[in-house]
Design an enzyme around this catalytic site. Structure first.
Site, short mmCIF file in Angstrom:
data_model
loop_
_atom_site.label_atom_id
_atom_site.label_comp_id
_atom_site.label_asym_id
_atom_site.label_seq_id
_atom_site.Cartn_x
_atom_site.Cartn_y
_atom_site.Cartn_z
N ARG A 61 -23.33 -53.38 42.84
CA ARG A 61 -23.18 -53.77 44.24
C ARG A 61 -21.76 -53.48 44.68
NH1 ARG A 61 -27.40 -53.66 46.59
NH2 ARG A 61 -26.38 -54.70 48.34
N HIS A 83 -16.03 -46.71 35.31
CA HIS A 83 -16.88 -45.75 36.03
C HIS A 83 -17.07 -44.50 35.16
CE1 HIS A 83 -18.70 -43.78 39.47
NE2 HIS A 83 -17.99 -42.71 39.16
#
Ligand code: GRF
Length: 209
Positions: A88, A106
């Site tokens: 989110r 990431h």
């Protein structure tokens, strides 16, 4: 160093941090997920770490979800929020409240390949290198200053699945490293720049290849 870990899925990074929390000098006070049925929550429960499920679909906007998140997390008095596969985008208000206190991992060499499907896009573009990045979180997606980046060479035989496995392996070493730096207070983050042991890091962050 008290931390909260936010997840949305399998939680392999969470597991590494659970296993190493004492060596890293962190204490996982709470694990929060936006999805109820995810394996990561079981990993936390097995270790008796408090868990919270806060379903984003029960909220009308990112902002109201962010307010609820803040209310749930405040009582745990944490120093850092560690995003480990949390799918989110956080509200601007939430990020501002925890400015400089939220980190993310990431699966790409940021600032390249922000967003989803990074392995697929790296293969399509026939990149020679791929990797993973730990970075501070700002209001923009995958945009804050980098702390550490691990680089790997893409092999001609690589597929999305081999890259996913290889990237997860390197994630499992760089996320603990970043957390140990934070708990030892070796990192400074100011004006979207990062210092490690008083040395300004390059835009890539500390690079491991
Ligand atoms: C990791 O690949 C991370 O880079 C991305 O989400 C994935 C989470 O994996 N943000 P896991 O849930 O920790 O196994």
């Amino acid at each position: 160093m008290p931390v909260a870990i936010f997840i949305s899925g399998h939680g392999s990074n969470l597991q590494i941090l659970i296993d190493q929390q004492h060596q890293l000098g962190i204490e996982i006070k709470v694990v929060l997920s936006n999805c109820a049925q995810v394996f990561g929550l079981m990993r936390a429960k097995k270790e008796n770490i408090p868990t919270i499920v806060l379903d984003h679909e029960a909220f009308t906007s990112r902002e109201t979800y962010g307010l609820a998140l803040k209310e749930m997390i405040l009582p745990f008095c944490i120093d850092y929020i560690v995003l480990a596969g949390f799918m989110r985008i956080l509200s601007a208000d939430f990020v501002r409240h925890y400015a400089g206190k939220i980190i993310n991992i990431h699966p790409s060499l940021l600032p390249q390949y922000k967003g989803l499907n990074t392995h697929q896009r790296v293969l399509e573009n026939q990149e020679a290198y791929h990797g993973a990045t730990v970075h501070f979180v700002t209001e923009k997606l995958d945009d804050g200053a980098n702390i550490i980046q691990a680089v790997l060479a893409v092999q001609p035989t690589d597929t999305v699945s081999t890259l996913a496995n290889r990237i997860q392996m390197i994630e499992h070493s760089i996320y603990p490293m970043a957390l140990s730096w934070l708990s030892e207070k070796r990192l400074k983050y100011e004006n979207n720049q990062v210092w490690l042991d008083y040395q300004l890091l390059p835009q890539s962050g500390w690079v491991i290849s």
